[in-house]
Design an enzyme around this catalytic site. Structure first.
Site, PDB file in Angstrom:
ATOM      1  N   THR A  32       1.496  47.910  34.297  1.00  0.00           N
ATOM      2  CA  THR A  32       0.521  46.992  33.704  1.00  0.00           C
ATOM      3  C   THR A  32       1.104  46.367  32.443  1.00  0.00           C
ATOM      4  OG1 THR A  32      -1.820  46.789  33.082  1.00  0.00           O
ATOM      5  CG2 THR A  32      -0.676  48.779  32.354  1.00  0.00           C
ATOM      6  N   ASN A  33       0.280  45.781  31.599  1.00  0.00           N
ATOM      7  CA  ASN A  33       0.746  45.158  30.355  1.00  0.00           C
ATOM      8  C   ASN A  33      -0.291  45.370  29.260  1.00  0.00           C
ATOM      9  OD1 ASN A  33      -1.183  42.829  30.391  1.00  0.00           O
ATOM     10  ND2 ASN A  33      -0.113  42.432  32.321  1.00  0.00           N
ATOM     11  N   HIS A  34      -0.031  44.839  28.067  1.00  0.00           N
ATOM     12  CA  HIS A  34      -0.861  45.141  26.895  1.00  0.00           C
ATOM     13  C   HIS A  34      -2.116  44.292  26.767  1.00  0.00           C
ATOM     14  CE1 HIS A  34       1.769  48.057  25.086  1.00  0.00           C
ATOM     15  NE2 HIS A  34       2.800  47.247  25.207  1.00  0.00           N
TER      16      HIS A  34
END
Ligand code: CTP
Length: 223
Positions: A32-34
């Site tokens: 995933t990402n931030h």
């Protein structure tokens, strides 16, 4: 503010995407990402307060959900592609604030992957570019807005995306500027259209949301 908002988006159907995507590796792990979804949620909320009929397609996030919008919760880039393309035709404006994965694991294990002594690698394949699909399939008069995060050559790189994806607006932020980007309550963006670059000072994501909706109305009125 909530009562006093000008209803200048009454009768408009607006689709907003927000948050991260999750790309499964196996039943227990994902990439995933931030992204927290704050920017996209602010846009969805502002549009609803201004009278629009808002659909929000969102990845998993802890950010409180805006009220008065039709909420569609998804996990992966493929889920988001399905939800967005299914709802696209009826929208007047589509704003893609989501941080969509560009790659996903090529094969997803049905069982948990067990460790071994050596190193391991995960093979990745490209996901479909949703915004590019929208640019290729858009109907007359539909307005498309993307977001762009860059760490270098922000304006040049973002302007290239306008053409490549056949869209009307890119909201660009430089991740290296203080007060911009992931998780913060403020953002520092440049709104890029074919006509101009509108550089905004640091402001809250709520203010950015209203300014970007103002700019969409201004650009649409000129057409
Ligand atoms: N986007 C999308 N579908 C994808 C990937 C991105 O719709 N599979 C959208 C995002 O929601 C955002 C915009 O495209 O509005 C970002 O453009 P993109 O070219 O993906 O940006 P970067 O990933 O920053 O590009 P690059 O990797 O080339 O720097």
């Amino acid at each position: 503010q909530e009562i006093g908002a000008q209803k200048d988006l009454e009768g408009k159907k607006i689709l907003v995407t927000a948050g991260p995507t999750r790309e499964a590796i196996d039943p227990v792990r994902y990439i995933t990402n931030h992204s927290t979804g704050k920017m996209g949620y602010a846009v969805a909320k502002a549009a609803a307060l201004r009278g629009a009929d808002v659909t929000l397609v969102t990845g998993k996030t802890d950010t409180p959900k805006p009220r008065f919008v039709k909420l569609i919760e998804i996990q992966s880039a493929a889920d988001m592609f399905e939800a967005v393309t299914a709802a696209a035709a009826e929208q007047d404006i589509i704003i893609k604030a989501a941080a969509v994965a560009d790659y996903r694991p090529k094969s997803v294990g049905t069982e948990k992957t067990k460790k071994t002594e050596g190193d391991m690698a995960i093979e990745l394949e490209r996901t479909d570019d949703i915004l590019k699909w929208l640019g290729a399939h858009r109907r007359e008069g539909q307005f498309l807005c993307g977001f762009s995060m860059e760490t270098q050559n922000m304006l040049e790189n973002s302007r290239v995306k306008l053409d490549k994806k056949n869209i009307d607006m890119i909201v660009a932020n430089n991740l290296k500027v203080e007060g911009a980007g992931f998780g913060t309550d403020t953002n520092v963006v440049t709104i890029i259209t074919r006509e101009r670059n509108l550089e905004l000072e640091k402001m809250t994501k709520e203010e950015v949301a209203d300014r970007l909706l103002d700019e969409i109305l201004a650009v649409s009125a000129d057409k």
